[in-house]
Design a protein around this motif. Structure first.
Motif, PDB file in Angstrom:
ATOM      1  N   LYS A  42      -1.022  -2.128   7.335  1.00 44.39           N
ATOM      2  CA  LYS A  42      -2.127  -3.087   7.380  1.00 44.39           C
ATOM      3  C   LYS A  42      -2.999  -2.846   8.599  1.00 44.39           C
ATOM      4  CE  LYS A  42       0.933  -6.346   5.241  1.00 44.39           C
ATOM      5  NZ  LYS A  42       2.081  -7.140   5.705  1.00 44.39           N
ATOM      6  N   ALA A  88      -8.111  -6.807   5.922  1.00 44.61           N
ATOM      7  CA  ALA A  88      -6.975  -7.727   5.968  1.00 44.61           C
ATOM      8  C   ALA A  88      -7.381  -9.020   6.657  1.00 44.61           C
ATOM      9  CB  ALA A  88      -5.821  -7.086   6.737  1.00 44.61           C
ATOM     10  N   ARG A 113      -2.919  -8.430   3.818  1.00 42.26           N
ATOM     11  CA  ARG A 113      -3.935  -7.936   2.884  1.00 42.26           C
ATOM     12  C   ARG A 113      -4.405  -9.073   1.997  1.00 42.26           C
ATOM     13  NH1 ARG A 113      -4.774  -2.555   1.927  1.00 42.26           N
ATOM     14  NH2 ARG A 113      -3.326  -1.091   2.890  1.00 42.26           N
TER      15      ARG A 113
END
Ligand SMILES: [Zn+2]
Length: 250
Positions: free
Chosen positions: A51, A58, A78
């Motif tokens: 991420k 995100a 996310r």
């Protein structure tokens, strides 16, 4: 302890730090550009895995630190269940350029909602479609506009005469942030880049069309590419690292 804050964000760049940490620079929707440290990011797969990589969009959770510029990144989530894929050379090249150009045109802690929206849209389109010169040029014009550099290719900066889609010649002047027509060229003493008026008109159309719809439109040709490159060179203090790679792919 400062309260936890959150915002949608796009990872511009990231690097490992010390044994287990990662330092990440993100463009956020709500707080402009932020750099932060994710402690234990390499070990804590659940909170951070994949991420905090470039291209990722995100929800960023973080706490500010009383002293020091880096925020503490506490976690990232996310928000797209099917994130765009950057799995081929052409997409990686244009995507890397989008990130680096946005990074170069934004400063930390300054409001950047418009730049965030342009970058989010550009990456989303790129992830789902073939990279094209039209998408590149439209992105360049829109991210410049978001950064306060609105370039005018649709009409003469001096007399407002439209650039004719049928042809003719116009002159791009970096100092005027746009084109002047052939009649007005004599009044302007600055050096200028000669452009086909139909290419300037194509560029103007790209700048006014949503990114999701530009990929198949005519692009502004090589003289437009030169005009944009010349303008970027005057406002950026360094050459972008991703540029040669991008130019080798398109
Ligand atoms: Zn004119």
């Amino acid at each position: 302890m400062p309260a936890e804050e959150s915002t949608p964000a796009i990872v511009l760049r990231a690097r490992d730090y010390a044994e287990a940490d990662r330092i990440v620079t993100l463009l956020t929707r709500d707080f402009g550009k932020l750099s932060g440290i994710a402690k234990g990011a390499k070990a804590s797969r659940r909170r951070f895995e994949r991420k905090l990589e470039p291209f990722t969009q995100a929800i960023l959770y973080f706490r500010r630190r009383p002293h020091g510029q880096l925020v503490f990144i506490t976690r990232a989530e996310r928000f797209d269940s099917a994130p765009p894929e950057f799995d081929e050379l052409g997409k990686i090249a244009l995507g890397s350029y989008m990130l680096e150009l946005t990074d170069a045109l934004t400063t930390e802690e300054a409001e950047a909602v418009a730049a965030y929206e342009v970058l989010a849209s550009g990456l989303d389109v790129l992830g789902r479609r073939t990279p094209t010169m039209a998408l590149r040029q439209a992105f360049e014009l829109k991210i410049l506009q978001a950064a306060g550099f609105g370039l005018e290719f649709g009409r003469c900066r001096l007399c407002s005469k439209p650039a004719e889609p049928e042809g003719g010649t116009v002159y791009f002047m970096t100092s005027r942030g746009g084109i002047v027509c052939a009649q007005c060229r004599g009044q302007a003493v600055e050096s200028a880049l000669r452009m086909d008026a139909s290419n300037a008109a194509a560029l103007a159309r790209l700048s006014l069309t949503p990114l999701a719809e530009v990929a198949t439109l005519p692009h502004g040709g090589s003289d437009s590419a030169s005009a944009i490159a010349r303008f970027l060179a005057t406002i950026l203090d360094r050459k972008l690292r991703s540029l040669d790679f991008l130019n080798s792919t398109m």
